[in-house]
Design an enzyme around this catalytic site. Structure first.
Site, short mmCIF file in Angstrom:
data_model
loop_
_atom_site.label_atom_id
_atom_site.label_comp_id
_atom_site.label_asym_id
_atom_site.label_seq_id
_atom_site.Cartn_x
_atom_site.Cartn_y
_atom_site.Cartn_z
N SER A 1 62.56 51.11 37.14
CA SER A 1 63.35 51.52 38.31
C SER A 1 63.23 50.47 39.42
CB SER A 1 62.90 52.90 38.78
OG SER A 1 63.71 53.39 39.81
N HIS B 1 68.81 57.80 39.86
CA HIS B 1 69.40 57.43 38.56
C HIS B 1 70.33 58.51 38.02
CE1 HIS B 1 66.76 54.05 38.79
NE2 HIS B 1 65.71 54.84 38.88
#
Length: 307
Positions: free
Chosen positions: A89, A193
């Protein structure tokens, strides 16, 4: 072959930068970064409480700064000589600096804008993320979709992270997928996300357009699909889209296997990715940089496995 990896949001804990700032030159470096992005990184890394560093706009630049600072304590990336780099991430921005795609200041400027944009997107609805431990991935993903949740992080080693509204996550806690041992709420402030982050994509794209990326000087493994990225332009494009699309760390680890990785070092605040690697990459030596006390062991691992 060594891979250097950087953790994502949720890895931070109160005071985790304190010992790192005692290293020669570290405080000055962090002060310069703080001035460049308008955020007191030293304060948040040493004095702030858990709630303060849970703020997305704070946590993300703090994590990138910690990763860069701890890696620098080992030497230049050319001295560490990893065969590949990757990040989970927001850790992908740290890894972009390791690969020479962005310099440290550009990486921190980008992540500061990323954190602000994602915090703004998260404020529009009550959302969050929870980790599912155990279970069959296909069964879990189908169950999440039934509840309206997104499998935002497919981490491998029996772990999937679900993201969605707090109401959807509460329903998940009451109705776990078959085979899942536990559902653990994560210390993040939004459904990252997923489509809930769509408004952040345009803002990050505008920020990325101001940068002049170099091509990766070392193999860079992407969260999107576990593939190596050849150009800096493509890497930035993937970083932009990543905020609203799932992280496939499981595919990154599959690529590590294919590359023949024999050792993995996770930069500060290490622990999460080494834990996954211990379960998914048997035989690969792992080390998490949790404090400067881990540097000597990391140097030994570099001497044995670095290029």
């Amino acid at each position: 072959m060594l891979v250097l990896v950087a953790p994502g949001q949720g890895a931070q804990t109160p005071g985790f930068l304190t010992d790192w700032l005692q290293l020669p030159g570290a405080a000055d470096r962090v002060a310069a970064w703080s001035d460049a992005i308008g955020l007191d990184l030293a304060h948040y890394g040493t004095e702030a409480d858990a709630d303060a560093i849970r703020d997305t706009a704070v946590a993300q630049p703090l994590l990138v700064a910690a990763g860069l600072l701890s890696a620098a304590a080992l030497g230049a990336v050319s001295e560490i000589a990893p065969g590949a780099v990757a990040g989970h991430s927001v850790g992908e921005i740290t890894a972009a600096a390791f690969a020479g795609v962005l310099d440290d200041t550009a990486a921190l400027s980008l992540v500061r804008k990323r954190g602000l944009a994602m915090a703004e997107a998260a404020a529009t609805a009550e959302t969050g993320m929870s980790a599912l431990l155990g279970g069959d991935p296909e069964v879990s993903v189908a169950h999440l979709e039934k509840l309206g949740l997104t499998p935002a992080n497919v981490n491998g080693a029996g772990q999937i992270v679900a993201a969605g509204t707090l109401a959807q996550l509460a329903a998940l806690a009451e109705d776990k997928p078959e085979g899942v041992r536990k559902v653990v709420p994560l210390k993040v402030a939004g459904a990252f996300h997923t489509h809930h982050m769509a408004s952040a994509v345009d803002k990050l794209a505008a920020a990325a357009a101001e940068l002049s990326p170099a091509d990766p000087a070392v193999t860079y493994v992407s969260n999107r699909d576990g593939r190596a990225v050849a150009t800096g332009a493509e890497l930035l494009d993937r970083l932009v889209g990543q905020v609203a699309s799932p992280v496939r760390w499981d595919l990154c680890m599959e690529t590590f296997k294919e590359l023949g990785v024999t050792a993995l070092i996770e930069v500060c605040p290490g622990g999460t990715l080494t834990g996954l690697a211990k379960r998914a990459l048997p035989g690969v030596k792992t080390l998490a940089l949790k404090s400067p006390a881990d540097l000597d062991a990391a140097r030994e691992l570099i001497a044995e496995h670095g290029a």
